[in-house]
Scaffold this motif. Sequence first.
Motif, PDB file in Angstrom:
ATOM      1  N   LEU A   1       0.875  -1.405   0.005  1.00 50.10           N
ATOM      2  CA  LEU A   1       0.115   0.044   0.061  1.00 50.10           C
ATOM      3  C   LEU A   1       0.897   1.266   0.118  1.00 50.10           C
ATOM      4  O   LEU A   1       2.041   1.384   0.705  1.00 50.10           O
ATOM      5  CB  LEU A   1      -1.020  -0.067   1.239  1.00 50.10           C
TER       6      LEU A   1
ATOM      7  N   HIS B   1      -2.769   0.208  -4.274  1.00 50.89           N
ATOM      8  CA  HIS B   1      -2.755  -0.908  -3.364  1.00 50.89           C
ATOM      9  C   HIS B   1      -3.115  -2.382  -4.148  1.00 50.89           C
ATOM     10  O   HIS B   1      -4.069  -3.040  -3.950  1.00 50.89           O
ATOM     11  CB  HIS B   1      -3.799  -1.004  -2.123  1.00 50.89           C
TER      12      HIS B   1
ATOM     13  N   ASN C   1      -8.476   7.773  -4.504  1.00 48.44           N
ATOM     14  CA  ASN C   1      -7.599   7.241  -3.577  1.00 48.44           C
ATOM     15  C   ASN C   1      -6.834   6.051  -3.919  1.00 48.44           C
ATOM     16  O   ASN C   1      -7.167   5.684  -5.235  1.00 48.44           O
ATOM     17  CB  ASN C   1      -8.497   7.003  -2.095  1.00 48.44           C
ATOM     18  N   ASN C   2      -6.111   5.507  -3.287  1.00 48.07           N
ATOM     19  CA  ASN C   2      -5.336   4.259  -3.663  1.00 48.07           C
ATOM     20  C   ASN C   2      -6.114   3.087  -4.169  1.00 48.07           C
ATOM     21  O   ASN C   2      -5.687   2.631  -5.401  1.00 48.07           O
ATOM     22  CB  ASN C   2      -4.209   3.830  -2.520  1.00 48.07           C
ATOM     23  N   ILE C   3      -7.315   2.774  -3.573  1.00 43.26           N
ATOM     24  CA  ILE C   3      -8.248   1.660  -3.847  1.00 43.26           C
ATOM     25  C   ILE C   3      -8.754   1.924  -5.239  1.00 43.26           C
ATOM     26  O   ILE C   3      -8.805   1.026  -5.943  1.00 43.26           O
ATOM     27  CB  ILE C   3      -9.124   1.369  -2.651  1.00 43.26           C
TER      28      ILE C   3
ATOM     29  N   ASP D   1     -14.644   2.046   0.008  1.00 47.33           N
ATOM     30  CA  ASP D   1     -13.479   2.342   0.806  1.00 47.33           C
ATOM     31  C   ASP D   1     -13.889   3.395   1.827  1.00 47.33           C
ATOM     32  O   ASP D   1     -14.650   4.355   1.374  1.00 47.33           O
ATOM     33  CB  ASP D   1     -12.259   2.379  -0.043  1.00 47.33           C
ATOM     34  N   THR D   2     -12.849   3.673   2.819  1.00 50.16           N
ATOM     35  CA  THR D   2     -12.877   4.860   3.793  1.00 50.16           C
ATOM     36  C   THR D   2     -13.057   6.092   3.127  1.00 50.16           C
ATOM     37  O   THR D   2     -12.165   6.035   1.843  1.00 50.16           O
ATOM     38  CB  THR D   2     -11.813   4.842   4.871  1.00 50.16           C
TER      39      THR D   2
ATOM     40  N   SER E   1      -8.316   8.501   3.992  1.00 52.07           N
ATOM     41  CA  SER E   1      -7.419   7.411   3.993  1.00 52.07           C
ATOM     42  C   SER E   1      -6.201   7.895   4.981  1.00 52.07           C
ATOM     43  O   SER E   1      -6.282   8.972   5.582  1.00 52.07           O
ATOM     44  CB  SER E   1      -6.719   7.211   2.704  1.00 52.07           C
ATOM     45  N   MET E   2      -5.482   6.729   5.347  1.00 55.46           N
ATOM     46  CA  MET E   2      -4.241   7.159   6.244  1.00 55.46           C
ATOM     47  C   MET E   2      -3.511   8.384   5.661  1.00 55.46           C
ATOM     48  O   MET E   2      -3.132   8.151   4.602  1.00 55.46           O
ATOM     49  CB  MET E   2      -3.433   5.918   6.482  1.00 55.46           C
TER      50      MET E   2
ATOM     51  N   ASP F   1     -12.400  -2.916   1.252  1.00 51.45           N
ATOM     52  CA  ASP F   1     -11.024  -3.665   1.592  1.00 51.45           C
ATOM     53  C   ASP F   1     -10.950  -3.713   3.128  1.00 51.45           C
ATOM     54  O   ASP F   1      -9.796  -4.367   3.526  1.00 51.45           O
ATOM     55  CB  ASP F   1      -9.927  -2.846   1.182  1.00 51.45           C
ATOM     56  N   LEU F   2     -11.577  -2.952   4.033  1.00 52.14           N
ATOM     57  CA  LEU F   2     -11.575  -2.934   5.396  1.00 52.14           C
ATOM     58  C   LEU F   2     -10.083  -2.044   5.720  1.00 52.14           C
ATOM     59  O   LEU F   2      -9.204  -2.361   4.942  1.00 52.14           O
ATOM     60  CB  LEU F   2     -11.608  -4.366   6.006  1.00 52.14           C
ATOM     61  N   PRO F   3     -10.093  -1.445   6.812  1.00 51.23           N
ATOM     62  CA  PRO F   3     -11.087  -1.189   7.592  1.00 51.23           C
ATOM     63  C   PRO F   3     -12.194  -0.382   7.288  1.00 51.23           C
ATOM     64  O   PRO F   3     -12.053   0.764   6.513  1.00 51.23           O
ATOM     65  CB  PRO F   3     -10.341  -0.401   9.095  1.00 51.23           C
TER      66      PRO F   3
HETATM   67  N1  NVA Z   1      -7.635   3.834   1.441  1.00 49.25           N
HETATM   68  C1  NVA Z   1      -7.296   3.273   2.508  1.00 49.25           C
HETATM   69  C2  NVA Z   1      -6.978   1.899   2.500  1.00 49.25           C
HETATM   70  C3  NVA Z   1      -6.717   1.180   3.912  1.00 49.25           C
HETATM   71  C4  NVA Z   1      -6.388  -0.384   3.315  1.00 49.25           C
HETATM   72  C5  NVA Z   1      -6.003   4.068   3.098  1.00 49.25           C
HETATM   73  O1  NVA Z   1      -5.114   4.143   2.507  1.00 49.25           O
HETATM   74  O2  NVA Z   1      -6.070   4.362   4.505  1.00 49.25           O
END
Ligand code: NVA
Length: 314
Positions: free
Chosen positions: A123, A128, A166-168, A229-230, A233-234, A269-271
């Motif tokens: 990731l 990811h 985002n990444n997903i 997805d969230t 993201s982080m 994909d969680l969380p």
């Molecule tokens: N888009 C989320 C995916 C977490 C698996 C993130 O990057 O936080």
Amino acid sequence: MAHFLKETDFAPHQASEVFALAQSFKKGRGRHTPPSLKGQTWAMIFSKSSTRTRVSFDVGIHELGGHPIFLNKNDIQLGRGESVYDTANVLSRFVHGLIVRTFEHRELEELSELGSIPVINALTDFLHPCQTYTDAFSMTERWSDGTNHLESLKGKKMAYFGDTANNIANSWILGAAMFGMELVLAGPEGYEPGDDIKKVLAESGYAPTYSFTKDPEAAACDADVLYTDTWVSMGQEEESADRIEAMKPYSVTSDLMRLGKADALFMHDLPAYKGMEVQEDVLYGSQSIIFDQAENRLHTQKAIMAVLAQGVRA
Ligand code: NVA
Ligand code: CP
């Protein structure tokens, strides 16, 4: 040296091999797993939190006969300012493969350019791919007869809701093009797919199979998969309030699920953040396959490592 930094780093025949191996690893778990990483040590450098990726790689390396070393950024000199590049250079003198979760995708590419050991993207802010391959494998468990994994994905429609930049989302733009799926991204204005992912897709040689809409209902219509997805993201925590406000209309509800095919899957994909990007009745409902997705991280990543390890020095 082969790496797995993005979906298209593997050719279709390798993706097919990953799915077939994942299927056989899953079936034979606890009985027989070829020790593809026997005698090897693989390091996992993580600069962000993780539950699924961290545990599945740790267990997976062990089950393939290898030895995993987990390195939290803050436990090693990296956390005190030593560069990822220097860290990886040093580690590549010790270990046979690197699994990296970090912020900047460029950092990951630099690591892989060291050239002496395979690097797997666990990731980045941009992509990811371990998640995408696992998600695709999880779909094939429903749609394939066990011999036609790639074919079973072709022509299927995935609707993805919320943070479409985002990444997903980026990873699924690549994944959908590679697997021949239709991807409809539904999100608010200002979160359309960026030029960076369009460039990577164009360079990959696959034709785009995605579209963007602001209308979640249009996206959900006749979908085979509804995915989210969230919204935060982080690394984006400071933007939380704005993101939540903008993405509220894209929460996956049971009403939205009803617009998809009768046997449509719900995937995440969680969380997950209940009541935000997905409502609780959908997350734990009969169409949800979230925990199969989570479990399949293990089988799919073992398969990815086994494919990469074919080129690893002894
Ligand atoms: N888009 C989320 C995916 C977490 C698996 C993130 O990057 O936080
Ligand atoms: N989906 C996923 O990558 O989860 P973790 O952040 O827990 O690894």
